[in-house]
Scaffold this motif. Structure first.
Motif, PDB file in Angstrom:
ATOM      1  N   PHE A  33       0.700  -1.104  -0.234  1.00  0.00           N
ATOM      2  CA  PHE A  33      -0.235   0.124   0.185  1.00  0.00           C
ATOM      3  C   PHE A  33       0.693   1.271   0.027  1.00  0.00           C
ATOM      4  O   PHE A  33       0.353   2.216  -0.163  1.00  0.00           O
ATOM      5  N   TYR A  34       1.836   0.981   0.162  1.00  0.00           N
ATOM      6  CA  TYR A  34       2.923   2.215   0.577  1.00  0.00           C
ATOM      7  C   TYR A  34       3.246   2.775  -1.032  1.00  0.00           C
ATOM      8  O   TYR A  34       3.062   4.010  -0.854  1.00  0.00           O
ATOM      9  N   ARG A  35       2.769   2.130  -1.835  1.00  0.00           N
ATOM     10  CA  ARG A  35       2.924   2.703  -3.775  1.00  0.00           C
ATOM     11  C   ARG A  35       1.880   3.888  -3.863  1.00  0.00           C
ATOM     12  O   ARG A  35       1.544   4.733  -4.575  1.00  0.00           O
ATOM     13  N   ASP A  36       0.108   4.078  -2.452  1.00  0.00           N
ATOM     14  CA  ASP A  36      -0.709   4.678  -2.813  1.00  0.00           C
ATOM     15  C   ASP A  36      -0.571   6.530  -1.659  1.00  0.00           C
ATOM     16  O   ASP A  36      -1.935   6.456  -1.756  1.00  0.00           O
ATOM     17  N   ARG A  37       0.241   6.431  -1.179  1.00  0.00           N
ATOM     18  CA  ARG A  37       0.812   6.686   0.025  1.00  0.00           C
ATOM     19  C   ARG A  37       0.105   8.288  -0.460  1.00  0.00           C
ATOM     20  O   ARG A  37      -0.487   8.181   0.769  1.00  0.00           O
ATOM     21  N   ASP A  38       0.611   9.047  -1.751  1.00  0.00           N
ATOM     22  CA  ASP A  38       0.300  10.359  -2.152  1.00  0.00           C
ATOM     23  C   ASP A  38      -1.317  10.089  -1.941  1.00  0.00           C
ATOM     24  O   ASP A  38      -2.417  11.099  -0.909  1.00  0.00           O
ATOM     25  N   ARG A  39      -1.994   9.077  -2.703  1.00  0.00           N
ATOM     26  CA  ARG A  39      -3.673   8.855  -1.857  1.00  0.00           C
ATOM     27  C   ARG A  39      -4.152   9.077  -0.809  1.00  0.00           C
ATOM     28  O   ARG A  39      -4.734   9.735  -0.411  1.00  0.00           O
ATOM     29  N   TRP A  40      -3.604   7.884   0.215  1.00  0.00           N
ATOM     30  CA  TRP A  40      -3.477   7.658   1.443  1.00  0.00           C
ATOM     31  C   TRP A  40      -3.332   9.239   2.364  1.00  0.00           C
ATOM     32  O   TRP A  40      -4.418   9.511   3.261  1.00  0.00           O
ATOM     33  N   SER A  41      -1.755   9.590   1.878  1.00  0.00           N
ATOM     34  CA  SER A  41      -1.866  11.177   2.526  1.00  0.00           C
ATOM     35  C   SER A  41      -3.306  12.053   2.829  1.00  0.00           C
ATOM     36  O   SER A  41      -2.877  13.000   3.615  1.00  0.00           O
ATOM     37  N   ARG A  42      -3.996  12.431   1.695  1.00  0.00           N
ATOM     38  CA  ARG A  42      -5.275  13.037   2.020  1.00  0.00           C
ATOM     39  C   ARG A  42      -6.023  12.156   2.329  1.00  0.00           C
ATOM     40  O   ARG A  42      -7.383  12.986   3.180  1.00  0.00           O
ATOM     41  N   GLY A  43      -6.119  11.203   3.224  1.00  0.00           N
ATOM     42  CA  GLY A  43      -7.029  10.788   4.189  1.00  0.00           C
ATOM     43  C   GLY A  43      -8.095   9.398   3.598  1.00  0.00           C
ATOM     44  O   GLY A  43      -7.941   9.156   2.635  1.00  0.00           O
ATOM     45  N   PRO A  44      -8.163   8.755   5.060  1.00  0.00           N
ATOM     46  CA  PRO A  44      -8.962   7.613   3.731  1.00  0.00           C
ATOM     47  C   PRO A  44      -9.993   7.313   3.292  1.00  0.00           C
ATOM     48  O   PRO A  44     -10.332   6.654   2.638  1.00  0.00           O
ATOM     49  N   ASP A  45     -10.553   8.366   4.088  1.00  0.00           N
ATOM     50  CA  ASP A  45     -12.314   8.686   3.110  1.00  0.00           C
ATOM     51  C   ASP A  45     -11.997   9.086   1.880  1.00  0.00           C
ATOM     52  O   ASP A  45     -12.582   8.592   0.757  1.00  0.00           O
ATOM     53  N   TYR A  46     -10.670   9.928   1.767  1.00  0.00           N
ATOM     54  CA  TYR A  46     -11.094  10.200   0.023  1.00  0.00           C
ATOM     55  C   TYR A  46     -10.260   9.507  -0.775  1.00  0.00           C
ATOM     56  O   TYR A  46     -10.687   9.052  -1.438  1.00  0.00           O
ATOM     57  N   TYR A  47      -9.506   8.703  -0.050  1.00  0.00           N
ATOM     58  CA  TYR A  47      -8.369   7.189  -0.734  1.00  0.00           C
ATOM     59  C   TYR A  47      -9.472   6.204  -0.899  1.00  0.00           C
ATOM     60  O   TYR A  47     -10.005   5.958  -2.800  1.00  0.00           O
ATOM     61  N   TYR A  48     -11.127   6.102  -0.182  1.00  0.00           N
ATOM     62  CA  TYR A  48     -11.599   5.687  -0.909  1.00  0.00           C
ATOM     63  C   TYR A  48     -12.657   5.651  -1.669  1.00  0.00           C
ATOM     64  O   TYR A  48     -13.572   5.196  -2.578  1.00  0.00           O
ATOM     65  N   ARG A  49     -12.858   7.124  -1.450  1.00  0.00           N
ATOM     66  CA  ARG A  49     -14.129   7.151  -2.249  1.00  0.00           C
ATOM     67  C   ARG A  49     -13.356   7.895  -4.109  1.00  0.00           C
ATOM     68  O   ARG A  49     -13.922   7.863  -4.992  1.00  0.00           O
ATOM     69  N   ASP A  50     -11.860   7.745  -4.071  1.00  0.00           N
ATOM     70  CA  ASP A  50     -11.978   8.266  -4.932  1.00  0.00           C
ATOM     71  C   ASP A  50     -11.303   6.377  -5.237  1.00  0.00           C
ATOM     72  O   ASP A  50     -11.516   6.361  -7.303  1.00  0.00           O
ATOM     73  N   ARG A  51     -11.526   5.096  -5.159  1.00  0.00           N
ATOM     74  CA  ARG A  51     -11.073   4.475  -5.136  1.00  0.00           C
ATOM     75  C   ARG A  51     -12.589   3.939  -6.024  1.00  0.00           C
ATOM     76  O   ARG A  51     -12.549   3.137  -6.897  1.00  0.00           O
ATOM     77  N   ASP A  52     -13.395   3.641  -4.860  1.00  0.00           N
ATOM     78  CA  ASP A  52     -15.165   3.888  -5.091  1.00  0.00           C
ATOM     79  C   ASP A  52     -15.265   4.548  -6.746  1.00  0.00           C
ATOM     80  O   ASP A  52     -15.898   3.655  -7.892  1.00  0.00           O
ATOM     81  N   ASN A  53     -14.668   5.473  -7.173  1.00  0.00           N
ATOM     82  CA  ASN A  53     -14.187   6.769  -8.466  1.00  0.00           C
ATOM     83  C   ASN A  53     -14.060   5.455  -9.226  1.00  0.00           C
ATOM     84  O   ASN A  53     -14.724   5.688 -10.536  1.00  0.00           O
ATOM     85  N   ARG A  54     -13.205   5.556  -9.077  1.00  0.00           N
ATOM     86  CA  ARG A  54     -11.790   4.508  -9.591  1.00  0.00           C
ATOM     87  C   ARG A  54     -12.941   2.962 -10.290  1.00  0.00           C
ATOM     88  O   ARG A  54     -12.604   2.574 -11.625  1.00  0.00           O
ATOM     89  N   ASP A  55     -13.483   2.444  -9.209  1.00  0.00           N
ATOM     90  CA  ASP A  55     -14.129   1.035  -9.481  1.00  0.00           C
ATOM     91  C   ASP A  55     -15.098   1.084 -10.579  1.00  0.00           C
ATOM     92  O   ASP A  55     -15.464   0.564 -11.662  1.00  0.00           O
ATOM     93  N   ARG A  56     -16.157   2.497 -10.085  1.00  0.00           N
ATOM     94  CA  ARG A  56     -17.419   2.779 -11.044  1.00  0.00           C
ATOM     95  C   ARG A  56     -17.242   2.556 -12.598  1.00  0.00           C
ATOM     96  O   ARG A  56     -17.632   2.454 -13.348  1.00  0.00           O
ATOM     97  N   ASP A  57     -15.672   3.517 -12.862  1.00  0.00           N
ATOM     98  CA  ASP A  57     -14.920   4.132 -14.040  1.00  0.00           C
ATOM     99  C   ASP A  57     -15.065   2.649 -14.427  1.00  0.00           C
ATOM    100  O   ASP A  57     -15.820   2.623 -16.153  1.00  0.00           O
ATOM    101  N   ARG A  58     -14.024   2.102 -14.056  1.00  0.00           N
ATOM    102  CA  ARG A  58     -14.103   0.839 -14.745  1.00  0.00           C
ATOM    103  C   ARG A  58     -15.328  -0.425 -14.913  1.00  0.00           C
ATOM    104  O   ARG A  58     -15.338  -0.902 -15.786  1.00  0.00           O
ATOM    105  N   ASP A  59     -15.950   0.076 -13.947  1.00  0.00           N
ATOM    106  CA  ASP A  59     -17.550  -1.012 -14.569  1.00  0.00           C
ATOM    107  C   ASP A  59     -17.919  -0.372 -15.150  1.00  0.00           C
ATOM    108  O   ASP A  59     -18.560  -0.954 -16.795  1.00  0.00           O
ATOM    109  N   ARG A  60     -18.193   1.236 -15.711  1.00  0.00           N
ATOM    110  CA  ARG A  60     -18.699   1.708 -17.016  1.00  0.00           C
ATOM    111  C   ARG A  60     -17.578   1.143 -18.033  1.00  0.00           C
ATOM    112  O   ARG A  60     -18.696   0.996 -19.058  1.00  0.00           O
TER     113      ARG A  60
END
Length: 217
Positions: A123-150
């Motif tokens: 998970f260290y390679r994602d530290r830039d997104r984690w540095s903004r907080g876990p809520d931002y990380y999961y929101r960003d991941r959910d958005n990426r998952d939705r984009d991938r599903d679409r």
């Protein structure tokens, strides 16, 4: 006299330094995840078994999470799963006990903390997104998952449309072939009919009966 006060103050600092640097001893009250940050949304780095001894390196002042050491590893555990010995009894670690137990209040920074302890973690390679907080990380991941599903849905729809077009073309070709075959068969039958008409005998080819006027033609 001034030098005497300076020496006394220096001696006092030296005497206090070990106490400040020393971590408080605590105990886990359940099988609890030790995490990479002060939230249940941060990645788990180890599981601390119930009753295990841990070293409390510091706790946050705003939320009841503590930086602990367990078998040489470092991570964060909620204070509701950590007890410490206070006045001959075990108490759950909380802000009211930080000072009596000698637990320093600290801050958490993903960059500094992860650079020291988690460079070899996935998970260290994602530290830039984690540095903004876990809520931002999961929101960003959910958005990426939705984009991938679409994207997957669009790709599946394109494949289905391509298969449908191919099937339609195949059916058209097949029907066109059937029509051509029917036309050929119809032409053959008409040809046979015409050839049959050509072979029909003329009335004059029959034997004439005596007195039949047609025989005179």
């Amino acid at each position: 006299m001034k030098n005497l006060f300076v020496k006394i103050a220096a001696a006092g600092v030296l005497m206090l330094a070990p106490a400040i640097a020393e971590a408080a001893e605590g105990y886990s009250t359940a099988n609890v995840n030790m995490r990479a940050g002060p939230s249940t949304r941060y990645p788990a780095v180890a599981v601390i078994p119930a009753g295990s001894s841990i070293e409390i390196r510091g706790c946050l002042s705003d939320v009841n999470w503590c930086d602990v050491e367990f078998y040489g590893g470092r991570g964060w555990v909620s204070g509701q799963y950590v007890q410490a010995l206070y006045q001959q009894r075990r108490v759950y670690v909380g802000p009211q006990y930080y000072r009596p137990l000698g637990i320093p209040m600290i801050r958490f920074s993903v960059d500094n903390y992860w650079d020291r302890y988690y460079r070899n973690r996935d998970f260290y390679r994602d530290r830039d997104r984690w540095s903004r907080g876990p809520d931002y990380y999961y929101r960003d991941r959910d958005n990426r998952d939705r984009d991938r599903d679409r994207d997957n849905r669009d790709r599946d729809r394109n494949w289905r449309e391509r298969d449908r077009d191919r099937d339609r073309d195949w059916r058209d070709d097949y029907q066109r072939g059937d029509r051509q075959r029917d036309d050929l068969q119809r032409g053959d039958r008409q040809g046979d009919d015409r050839r049959g008409d050509d072979r029909r005998p003329d009335r004059r080819d029959f034997d004439c009966r005596p007195g039949d006027p047609s025989c005179d033609e």
